[in-house]
Write an enzyme that holds these catalytic residues in place. Structure first.
Site, PDB file in Angstrom:
ATOM      1  N   ALA A 323       0.826  -1.200   0.000  1.00 60.07           N
ATOM      2  CA  ALA A 323       0.000   0.000   0.000  1.00 60.07           C
ATOM      3  C   ALA A 323       0.858   1.247   0.000  1.00 60.07           C
ATOM      4  O   ALA A 323       0.545   2.248  -0.641  1.00 60.07           O
ATOM      5  CB  ALA A 323      -0.882   0.003   1.232  1.00 60.07           C
ATOM      6  N   CYS A 324       1.968   1.183   0.730  1.00 59.81           N
ATOM      7  CA  CYS A 324       2.791   2.369   0.905  1.00 59.81           C
ATOM      8  C   CYS A 324       3.524   2.768  -0.370  1.00 59.81           C
ATOM      9  O   CYS A 324       4.077   3.855  -0.452  1.00 59.81           O
ATOM     10  CB  CYS A 324       3.769   2.164   2.039  1.00 59.81           C
TER      11      CYS A 324
END
Lengths: 385, 151
Positions: A323-324
């Site tokens: 996600a990051c």
């Protein structure tokens, strides 16, 4: 030190020999292929050649190839075009859980317009499940869209079986060949496909050009109205240099189908074998039934963007399912749909090779990766839990 | 996408994080975040004479989460408990010369972890400090069919 590029799914270089054949169509043969006069002749002939090469790559007839601005437009044209064409009032679209966002977002936009959307479940390798297809493919489905293989984890899809199930209920079948066309031979007839998307950029041709195969007799609605180019399916003066480049890239891809993919596959297998020797590191996707250029590995207890960044600082470019590393902070939908835990998706990296990848490249990755994993695991509160 | 958007200081702390590890004789530990959401942090403190004599951290997360926590440990080491309580997210991030906007989310945990470590420290001594208590949204991520809510 030269950088090691292992993000071919995201972008690839244009082959220099492709660029060379394109150049005269910017400055010398700049005429419009629709013109009857002499200056339209060379561009027209070059487009005909290119159409033949693109068709040849997938076993189609040249008149079944529609040039577009790229894979995203081809996918939009296939999916929306099929639904807008009506087709006995059919209102449904079926996609898979491992499609590219160009497919999922197009399908979702049609759902907002009142059509209905169903998504095929996948198994833990990321392969669409046939039992799910039997349930979801009903007589009100207009079109099934499926990738030849998951672009992210590389797993091949059961295309022949899915196409047969879809045709049994009268639905059209669209296949997304974007990620596979460079490395996997394909024949629209033997797979019994109605619509197929190709991207020039992913064939090592220029960006901004793609194609949609539309089987003879299949009726879809156009999206762009105008001068009626491309049999009325894609109006707008043709991007002749781009199309010439895509044609040449397709010709070379076909010519090298027997040599490039086995070489890439061998390097890729070495990479998978080396990376999965790192403790608590595993391959995502099917071990053998996968795209030759793809290695998607999850490294337990650590996070993808951290790994990506440390690799970057070591001169190596890869992609992450974390996600990051995404702008939307969502983990990869493909990995989650395969049953991976969120933290496993966050800790997955995608290494994608190209015909330009060398043994020295994979060697560099294998040299630095164990140290990066070790350093980040020292930092992680999850290690050893 | 990330490398160019990070400041030199963030990259420096990310590649050479300070005060990393577990602390066997910690006076208090604060744990925050959830691996499901891609970031989780554990912060251990040793307190002497109302000062943070030592501090250690471990982070599962991106460069932003790691660098922020590393910078935070540098700032609060040697500070009084009161000074540590007053630490703001801005103080940490400005010392890192800022963060890309999309990364702000990943950097919030560090200060939250410190607050929880302090909360647990006081609690052990019978002092309730609700102002330092874990926020529910951070401590317990909500799960639903759509997956966790991680913002």
């Amino acid at each position: 030190m030269n950088r090691v590029y292992m993000d071919s799914t995201t972008a690839m270089p244009v082959r220099p020999e492709v660029l060379e054949v394109m150049l005269p169509y910017f400055t010398v043969h700049y005429g419009n292929p629709s013109s009857i006069h002499e200056d339209g002749k060379m561009p027209r002939m070059a487009m005909d050649d290119a159409r033949g090469h693109v068709a040849g790559l997938i076993g189609a007839s040249p008149e079944e190839v529609v040039f577009t601005s790229g894979a995203t437009e081809s996918i939009n044209l296939a999916l929306k075009g099929a639904l807008y064409a009506g087709r006995e009032g059919r209102k449904g679209i079926v996609i898979t859980a491992v499609d590219h966002r160009a497919v999922t977002a197009t399908a979702a936009s049609m759902e907002r317009k009142g059509y209905f959307l169903r998504e095929l479940a996948v198994d833990h390798y990321g392969k669409a499940r046939l039992d799910s297809a039997m349930d979801l493919l009903t007589k009100d489905i207009s079109i099934l869209s499926v990738p030849f293989a998951s672009g992210e984890v590389g797993t091949h899809q059961p295309l022949k079986e899915l196409a047969s199930l879809a045709h049994d209920v009268g639905a059209l079948v669209h296949v997304d060949l974007t990620m596979s066309a460079l490395m996997e031979p394909f024949d629209v007839r033997s797979f019994d496909i109605d619509l197929a998307t190709l991207s020039s950029a992913d064939l090592m041709g220029p960006r901004g050009v793609g194609a949609l195969y539309v089987r003879k007799g299949v009726r879809i609605e156009h999206l762009l109205s105008g001068g009626g180019h491309e049999r009325g399916l894609r109006s707008g003066s043709e991007n002749v240099p781009g199309i010439v480049g895509m044609g040449e890239a397709s010709r070379i891809a076909r010519e090298r189908m027997g040599t490039d993919p086995p070489m890439v596959l061998s390097l890729r297998d070495g990479l998978i074998s080396g990376l999965t020797q790192i403790e608590d590191s595993y391959l995502n996707g099917h071990p053998t039934d996968r795209l030759p250029q793809n290695a998607n590995i999850r490294f337990q207890y650590i996070e993808g963007e951290s790994m990506l960044l440390l690799l970057d600082l070591n001169g190596i470019s890869v992609a992450s399912g974390s996600a990051c590393a995404q702008k939307n902070l969502e983990p990869s939908k493909t990995l989650i749909s395969m049953g991976l835990k969120h933290e496993e998706a966050h800790g997955s990296l995608q290494f994608s090779l190209s015909p330009y990848t060398t043994k020295a490249d994979t060697g560099r990755v294998l040299d630095v990766m164990p140290g990066i994993v070790e350093e980040l695991r020292k930092l992680s509160p999850l290690t050893g839990r | 996408m990330a490398r160019l958007e990070y400041s030199k200081k963030v990259l420096e702390h990310f590649t050479n994080p300070r005060n990393v590890g577990e602390m066997k004789d910690a006076d208090s530990v604060g744990t925050v975040g959830n691996p499901v959401c891609g970031d989780m942090m554990e912060l251990s403190i040793k307190v002497t004479d109302d000062r943070i004599a030592d501090i250690r951290f471990r982070t599962f997360g991106c460069a932003s989460a790691i660098a922020t926590t590393s910078m935070l440990t540098e700032i609060v080491k040697g500070k009084t408990l009161k000074e540590a309580e007053e630490l703001k997210w801005d103080d940490v991030v400005s010392n890192l010369d800022g963060l890309p906007p999309v990364k702000v989310h990943c950097s919030l945990l560090a200060v939250e972890g410190l607050k929880i470590a302090l909360y647990n420290y006081y609690k052990k001594r019978g002092i309730d400090r609700p102002d330092l208590a874990p926020k529910e949204t951070e401590a317990e991520h909500v799960h639903s069919d759509e997956g966790p809510s991680c913002v």
